[in-house]
Design an enzyme around this catalytic site. Structure first.
Site, mmCIF file in Angstrom:
data_model
loop_
_atom_site.group_PDB
_atom_site.id
_atom_site.type_symbol
_atom_site.label_atom_id
_atom_site.label_comp_id
_atom_site.label_asym_id
_atom_site.label_seq_id
_atom_site.Cartn_x
_atom_site.Cartn_y
_atom_site.Cartn_z
ATOM 1 N N LEU A 141 1.039 -1.478 0.066
ATOM 2 C CA LEU A 141 0.136 0.189 0.121
ATOM 3 C C LEU A 141 0.951 1.307 0.059
ATOM 4 O O LEU A 141 1.904 1.196 0.524
ATOM 5 C CB LEU A 141 -0.822 0.087 1.224
ATOM 6 N N ASP A 142 0.366 2.469 -0.770
ATOM 7 C CA ASP A 142 1.405 3.360 -0.549
ATOM 8 C C ASP A 142 1.559 4.108 0.765
ATOM 9 O O ASP A 142 0.660 3.588 1.562
ATOM 10 C CB ASP A 142 0.450 4.890 -1.284
ATOM 11 N N ARG A 143 2.571 4.829 1.020
ATOM 12 C CA ARG A 143 2.615 5.144 2.362
ATOM 13 C C ARG A 143 1.501 6.054 2.892
ATOM 14 O O ARG A 143 1.092 5.770 4.060
ATOM 15 C CB ARG A 143 3.891 6.133 2.450
#
EC number: 5.4.99.-
Length: 305
Positions: A141-143
């Site tokens: 998942l993106d940060r």
């Protein structure tokens, strides 16, 4: 003789129950402990002291079958996991499902070597299962995206999940708050995405990029925002963020693909709330869902003049 003593001593650390009929775990616990409140039963699950057939089980609606053994550990200290940025939702011998908070990287990159979900979980399994233990990356998942993620606990399981991801994962859904009123109640975005390190570019026609497909459904419109549920057919880097920009309704709080100044909740309003898949080893259908974040919902409350 000594071995028998060890087994006997180990057994006294647990309260054992045998399942007689099909029932969900929470209902089973409530029947066995009628004096315990629902909150108390949930806390037993979240404290990771409930075992089904010797595996820690935290899923309240886990389906029990006749013959299974449910154990409640009295040795409460060892199995607990506390981290403000990461919550373990489910764990067995092969996989860990977690809920990641926004701001935490899934895994370090060449440019960013900071603490990540991967590092935190690696330390935890080594503490629990010995130094040779590890977790293995399956997806990311993106940060700045929060929500459900899965890690494998051995290489064989990792390869099974990676090589058969589209057959194994049955439903992977996100919720987002986007800027403006969505024109359609439902639709689909198809484009070709090219990753150029800091920015992912989108083309409506095949320019050599990766074909990317996002299905969306508008849940609510209010106060200049729309609440949108998103279902990924492909899982490219920054896919949802770029596709919402393509529609002219960027996700709020998205400085890269949206408007930096539209950030009413101080974060990217994107959350992976649903993850359903066939267990890579047992083949059982596993379903996990988290509520929509409360700060997303607050944006749609009636404003007081």
């Amino acid at each position: 003789m000594a071995r028998g003593k060890i087994v006997a001593r180990a057994r006294t650390q647990y309260t054992d129950y045998t399942v007689k009929e099909p029932i969900e775990l929470m209902e089973f616990l409530a029947a066995k402990m009628p004096d315990a409140s629902r909150t108390k039963l949930k806390s037993l699950l979240s404290k990771r002291v409930v075992f089904v057939d010797s595996v820690i089980t935290t899923q309240y609606n886990f389906p029990l079958k006749p013959g299974m053994k449910v154990q409640i550990s009295r040795d409460k200290g060892k199995k607990e996991f506390h981290n403000k940025l990461l919550k373990i939702v489910y764990e067995d011998a092969y996989i860990i499902v977690v809920e990641k908070m926004q701001g935490l990287l899934s895994v370090s990159t060449e440019r960013q070597k900071e603490r990540t979900a991967y590092h935190i979980l690696n330390e935890y399994v080594q503490r629990s299962n010995g130094r040779g233990s590890s977790v293995y990356i399956v997806h990311r998942l993106d940060r700045d995206t929060s929500g459900l993620m899965m890690f494998a606990k051995d290489e064989k399981t990792q390869f099974t999940l990676r090589d058969n991801w589209h057959d194994i994962v049955t439903d992977r859904r996100y919720v987002a708050v986007v800027n403006g009123d969505m024109e359609k109640n439902a639709g689909c975005v198809v484009s070709w995405l090219t990753d150029r390190m800091l920015y992912v570019y989108s083309s409506p026609t095949d320019d050599g990029g990766q074909k990317s497909i996002t299905h969306y459904r508008t849940i609510k419109r209010a106060n200049g925002y729309s609440l949108v549920e998103l279902n990924l057919e492909t899982g490219r880097k920054n896919q949802i963020r770029v596709h919402m920009q393509d529609l002219g309704h960027p996700i709020i709080g998205d400085g890269r693909y949206g408007l930096e100044e539209v950030n009413p909740i101080g974060r990217l309003a994107l959350h992976a709330f649903k993850l359903c898949f066939y267990h890579p080893v047992t083949g059982e259908l596993m379903q996990f869902e988290t509520p929509y974040p409360s700060d997303f919902k607050k944006l749609f409350l009636k404003r007081k003049d």
